[in-house]
Design an enzyme around this catalytic site. Structure first.
Site, PDB file in Angstrom:
ATOM      1  N   LYS A  14       0.820  -1.215   0.000  1.00 42.34           N
ATOM      2  CA  LYS A  14       0.000   0.000   0.000  1.00 42.34           C
ATOM      3  C   LYS A  14       0.860   1.274   0.000  1.00 42.34           C
ATOM      4  CE  LYS A  14      -3.969  -2.184   2.297  1.00 42.34           C
ATOM      5  NZ  LYS A  14      -4.938  -2.072   3.426  1.00 42.34           N
TER       6      LYS A  14
ATOM      7  N   TYR B  82     -12.555  -2.287  -3.641  1.00 46.00           N
ATOM      8  CA  TYR B  82     -13.044  -2.319  -2.254  1.00 46.00           C
ATOM      9  C   TYR B  82     -14.569  -2.190  -2.178  1.00 46.00           C
ATOM     10  CZ  TYR B  82      -8.382  -2.165  -0.097  1.00 46.00           C
ATOM     11  OH  TYR B  82      -7.113  -2.462   0.336  1.00 46.00           O
TER      12      TYR B  82
ATOM     13  N   ASN C  57      -2.009   0.329   6.750  1.00 49.11           N
ATOM     14  CA  ASN C  57      -1.452  -0.902   7.316  1.00 49.11           C
ATOM     15  C   ASN C  57      -0.601  -1.701   6.328  1.00 49.11           C
ATOM     16  OD1 ASN C  57      -3.544  -1.801   5.789  1.00 49.11           O
ATOM     17  ND2 ASN C  57      -4.654  -2.815   7.444  1.00 49.11           N
TER      18      ASN C  57
ATOM     19  N   HIS D 245      -2.217  -5.400   1.596  1.00 48.75           N
ATOM     20  CA  HIS D 245      -3.499  -6.095   1.408  1.00 48.75           C
ATOM     21  C   HIS D 245      -3.198  -7.528   1.039  1.00 48.75           C
ATOM     22  CE1 HIS D 245      -7.439  -7.254  -0.154  1.00 48.75           C
ATOM     23  NE2 HIS D 245      -6.760  -7.855  -1.105  1.00 48.75           N
TER      24      HIS D 245
ATOM     25  N   GLU E 201      -9.671 -11.127  -7.334  1.00 51.59           N
ATOM     26  CA  GLU E 201      -8.771  -9.970  -7.216  1.00 51.59           C
ATOM     27  C   GLU E 201      -7.608 -10.060  -8.203  1.00 51.59           C
ATOM     28  OE1 GLU E 201      -9.834  -9.271  -2.478  1.00 51.59           O
ATOM     29  OE2 GLU E 201      -7.788  -9.823  -3.028  1.00 51.59           O
TER      30      GLU E 201
HETATM   31  P1  ADP Z   1      -7.848  -6.709   5.893  1.00 50.19           P
HETATM   32  O1  ADP Z   1      -7.036  -5.781   4.989  1.00 50.19           O
HETATM   33  O2  ADP Z   1      -7.036  -7.184   7.067  1.00 50.19           O
HETATM   34  O3  ADP Z   1      -8.484  -7.851   5.119  1.00 50.19           O
HETATM   35  P2  ADP Z   1     -10.499  -5.478   6.005  1.00 50.19           P
HETATM   36  O4  ADP Z   1     -10.830  -6.270   4.774  1.00 50.19           O
HETATM   37  O5  ADP Z   1     -11.423  -5.590   7.160  1.00 50.19           O
HETATM   38  O6  ADP Z   1      -9.022  -5.839   6.533  1.00 50.19           O
HETATM   39  O7  ADP Z   1     -10.383  -3.926   5.624  1.00 50.19           O
HETATM   40  C1  ADP Z   1      -9.790  -3.522   4.426  1.00 50.19           C
HETATM   41  C2  ADP Z   1      -8.897  -2.345   4.708  1.00 50.19           C
HETATM   42  O8  ADP Z   1      -9.679  -1.238   5.138  1.00 50.19           O
HETATM   43  C3  ADP Z   1      -7.877  -2.536   5.838  1.00 50.19           C
HETATM   44  O9  ADP Z   1      -6.712  -3.255   5.443  1.00 50.19           O
HETATM   45  C4  ADP Z   1      -7.582  -1.111   6.215  1.00 50.19           C
HETATM   46  O10 ADP Z   1      -6.674  -0.493   5.291  1.00 50.19           O
HETATM   47  C5  ADP Z   1      -8.953  -0.458   6.078  1.00 50.19           C
HETATM   48  N1  ADP Z   1      -9.670  -0.469   7.356  1.00 50.19           N
HETATM   49  C6  ADP Z   1     -10.257  -1.527   7.969  1.00 50.19           C
HETATM   50  N2  ADP Z   1     -10.822  -1.188   9.134  1.00 50.19           N
HETATM   51  C7  ADP Z   1     -10.590   0.156   9.277  1.00 50.19           C
HETATM   52  C8  ADP Z   1     -10.930   1.111  10.284  1.00 50.19           C
HETATM   53  N3  ADP Z   1     -11.627   0.773  11.372  1.00 50.19           N
HETATM   54  N4  ADP Z   1     -10.521   2.390  10.084  1.00 50.19           N
HETATM   55  C9  ADP Z   1      -9.833   2.755   8.976  1.00 50.19           C
HETATM   56  N5  ADP Z   1      -9.495   1.903   7.989  1.00 50.19           N
HETATM   57  C10 ADP Z   1      -9.856   0.620   8.137  1.00 50.19           C
HETATM   58 MG    MG Z   2      -9.956  -7.818   3.664  1.00 49.11          MG
END
Ligand code: ADP
Ligand code: MG
Length: 140
Positions: free
Chosen positions: A11, A51, A114, A117, A128
Site C-alpha cells: 500500500k 473495495y 497498514n 493487502h 482480485e
Molecule cells: P484486511 O485488509 O485485514 O483484510 P479489512 O478487509 O477488514 O481488513 O479492511 C480492508 C482495509 O480497510 C484494511 O486493510 C484497512 O486499510 C482499512 N480499514 C479496515 N478497518 C478500518 C478502520 N476501522 N478504520 C480505517 N481503515 C480501516
Molecule cells: Mg480484507
C-alpha cells in the site's frame, strides 16, 4: 495443502517509505514466490471497484483516498496454502493486535495505513487477481 495463488498489494504507506524490498523479503523467506508484480498508481474507479465490498463501511472514503494517494505495488504470490500463509505473514488488520514478526506489526502506521493487502479466501484471490492481471502477466 496444494499450491495456491493469492493477490497482494503493497500500500501507499509502504511504497512511500521505500519498504517494498523489506516486505518482499518477508514473503520470500516464508516460501511465497512473487509470480507477478506491477507498480501502479490506482485510479479512483479501480480503488472503489476493488473495495466495493466495504462501500457501506464508515472508513470507505478514507480507504479509497489513501489507496489512490501514492503508487502501490500489486502482486500475485504463489506457494503452499498461499492465501492463509500470506494472511499469517501480514498479521492482524490493526497493527496493535498483530503478532510479533508480522509485516503489520513491524511496518504498519495505523489500522488504515497498514502497509499490505492480502486476499482473504481462495475465491476472492481469483477475483482480485483477475481484476488487475491478465493471465500472460503471471509467470509461475
Ligand atoms: P484486511 O485488509 O485485514 O483484510 P479489512 O478487509 O477488514 O481488513 O479492511 C480492508 C482495509 O480497510 C484494511 O486493510 C484497512 O486499510 C482499512 N480499514 C479496515 N478497518 C478500518 C478502520 N476501522 N478504520 C480505517 N481503515 C480501516
Ligand atoms: Mg480484507
Amino acid at each position: 495443502m496444494a499450491t495456491q495463488r493469492t493477490f497482494s498489494i503493497l500500500k501507499p504507506d509502504a511504497t512511500r517509505r521505500n519498504l517494498t524490498g523489506a516486505i518482499n523479503q518477508k514473503f520470500e523467506e516464508n516460501g511465497l514466490r512473487i509470480v507477478a508484480q506491477k507498480r501502479i498508481h490506482m485510479t479512483r474507479d479501480q480503488a472503489e471497484g476493488f473495495y466495493a465490498v466495504h462501500k457501506e463501511r464508515p472508513f470507505f472514503g478514507e480507504l479509497v483516498e489513501f489507496m489512490i494517494s501514492e503508487p502501490v505495488v500489486i502482486q500475485v504470490l504463489e506457494g503452499e496454502d498461499a492465501v492463509k500463509k500470506n494472511r499469517d505473514i501480514m498479521g492482524a488488520t490493526n497493527p496493535e493486535e498483530a503478532d510479533a514478526g508480522t509485516i503489520r506489526k513491524e511496518y504498519a502506521l495505523s489500522i488504515g495505513e497498514n502497509s499490505v493487502h492480502g486476499s482473504d479466501s481462495d475465491e476472492n484471490a481469483a477475483i482480485e487477481i483477475a481484476y488487475f492481471f491478465k493471465d500472460d502477466e503471471i509467470v509461475g
